[in-house]
Design an enzyme around this catalytic site. Structure first.
Site, mmCIF file in Angstrom:
data_model
loop_
_atom_site.group_PDB
_atom_site.id
_atom_site.type_symbol
_atom_site.label_atom_id
_atom_site.label_comp_id
_atom_site.label_asym_id
_atom_site.label_seq_id
_atom_site.Cartn_x
_atom_site.Cartn_y
_atom_site.Cartn_z
ATOM 1 N N HIS A 162 30.826 -118.781 -13.126
ATOM 2 C CA HIS A 162 32.133 -119.315 -13.533
ATOM 3 C C HIS A 162 32.343 -120.651 -13.270
ATOM 4 O O HIS A 162 33.046 -121.611 -14.309
ATOM 5 C CB HIS A 162 33.388 -118.291 -13.179
ATOM 6 C CG HIS A 162 33.394 -116.902 -13.665
ATOM 7 N ND1 HIS A 162 34.442 -116.156 -13.327
ATOM 8 C CD2 HIS A 162 32.271 -116.282 -14.222
ATOM 9 C CE1 HIS A 162 34.159 -115.027 -14.075
ATOM 10 N NE2 HIS A 162 32.785 -115.131 -14.519
ATOM 11 N N THR A 170 32.420 -122.235 10.364
ATOM 12 C CA THR A 170 33.461 -121.731 9.317
ATOM 13 C C THR A 170 32.703 -121.930 7.974
ATOM 14 O O THR A 170 33.345 -121.146 7.012
ATOM 15 C CB THR A 170 34.718 -122.103 9.354
ATOM 16 O OG1 THR A 170 34.892 -123.153 9.278
ATOM 17 C CG2 THR A 170 35.431 -121.788 10.764
ATOM 18 N N GLY A 171 32.301 -122.845 7.640
ATOM 19 C CA GLY A 171 31.901 -123.518 6.138
ATOM 20 C C GLY A 171 33.185 -124.029 5.700
ATOM 21 O O GLY A 171 33.028 -124.913 4.723
ATOM 22 N N HIS A 204 34.084 -121.091 -19.630
ATOM 23 C CA HIS A 204 34.050 -121.691 -18.405
ATOM 24 C C HIS A 204 33.851 -123.346 -18.250
ATOM 25 O O HIS A 204 34.101 -124.093 -17.319
ATOM 26 C CB HIS A 204 32.800 -121.013 -17.588
ATOM 27 C CG HIS A 204 33.436 -119.725 -17.226
ATOM 28 N ND1 HIS A 204 34.578 -119.056 -16.622
ATOM 29 C CD2 HIS A 204 32.926 -118.478 -17.704
ATOM 30 C CE1 HIS A 204 34.517 -118.152 -16.491
ATOM 31 N NE2 HIS A 204 33.636 -117.468 -17.379
ATOM 32 N N CYS A 235 28.358 -124.856 8.256
ATOM 33 C CA CYS A 235 29.127 -125.172 9.778
ATOM 34 C C CYS A 235 29.620 -123.915 10.528
ATOM 35 O O CYS A 235 29.081 -122.791 9.954
ATOM 36 C CB CYS A 235 30.206 -126.164 9.606
ATOM 37 S SG CYS A 235 31.607 -125.922 8.381
ATOM 38 N N ASP A 251 26.312 -128.839 10.580
ATOM 39 C CA ASP A 251 26.517 -129.333 11.752
ATOM 40 C C ASP A 251 26.024 -128.532 13.045
ATOM 41 O O ASP A 251 25.357 -127.435 12.599
ATOM 42 C CB ASP A 251 28.112 -129.695 11.925
ATOM 43 C CG ASP A 251 28.975 -128.421 12.335
ATOM 44 O OD1 ASP A 251 28.203 -127.219 12.120
ATOM 45 O OD2 ASP A 251 30.064 -128.318 12.483
HETATM 46 C C1 RB5 Z 1 32.554 -127.099 15.101
HETATM 47 O O1 RB5 Z 1 33.162 -126.526 16.271
HETATM 48 C C2 RB5 Z 1 33.387 -126.639 14.061
HETATM 49 O O2 RB5 Z 1 34.795 -127.053 13.902
HETATM 50 C C3 RB5 Z 1 32.711 -126.774 12.529
HETATM 51 O O3 RB5 Z 1 31.420 -126.143 12.906
HETATM 52 C C4 RB5 Z 1 33.484 -126.345 11.550
HETATM 53 O O4 RB5 Z 1 33.612 -124.892 11.451
HETATM 54 C C5 RB5 Z 1 34.473 -126.818 10.748
HETATM 55 O O5 RB5 Z 1 35.054 -126.497 9.873
#
Ligand code: RB5
Length: 146
Positions: free
Chosen positions: A98, A67-68, A133, A65, A8
């Site tokens: 795994h 945070t991922g 696994h 993104c 994103d």
């Molecule tokens: C976008 O601001 C942020 O929420 C997105 O990139 C992500 O971290 C969501 O989990």
């Protein structure tokens, strides 16, 4: 190996870095964007990657993104996807060995590009260990049908 990749807006810069790494490693990939830093919704960008991996069009996927977390939650909604959110090299290797993870998620706001490159390289390079696994992976698939 054929990879699908997307992000994103929060993962746009790190995605460019990882595509550069894939070029250096001669790994084939398809980029699902986005093409700008304009704010977008991560499920829209997780979808083509997760569905492409689930259908067998791609061997694996990479999602980024801020945070991922959002990307990994979205990808794991798709049947057949085992998406691992990883921010260290040990986990990158372990989740391939795994969990046979087929999508890697990372957060651009969590780690720097150098560590992200090492994580991707380790994740691409580590085979599934099979054995005990296999049984656990089969049980994950059973959960999808409940
Ligand atoms: C976008 O601001 C942020 O929420 C997105 O990139 C992500 O971290 C969501 O989990």
């Amino acid at each position: 190996m054929k990879i699908a990749i997307s992000s994103d807006h929060g993962g746009n810069r790190l995605r460019q870095e990882i595509m550069q790494l894939l070029n250096e490693l001669n790994v084939e990939y398809v980029d699902y964007g986005p093409d700008s830093d304009e704010s977008v919704d991560y499920p829209d960008y997780a979808s083509p990657v997760a569905n492409g991996v689930a259908s067998g069009e791609f061997d694996r996927g990479i999602l980024i993104c801020g945070t991922g977390i959002g990307m990994s939650i979205a990808a794991n909604k798709v049947k057949g996807i085992r998406c691992a959110l990883v921010h260290d090299v040990f986990s990158a290797k372990a989740t391939r060995g795994h969990n046979d993870s087929n999508i890697l998620a990372m957060g651009e706001r969590v780690i720097g590009p150098g560590l992200a490159r090492e994580i991707v390289a380790a994740w691409l390079d580590t085979p599934f260990e099979g054995g005990r696994h296999e049984r656990r992976i089969a049980k994950l698939a059973e959960l999808e049908d409940k």
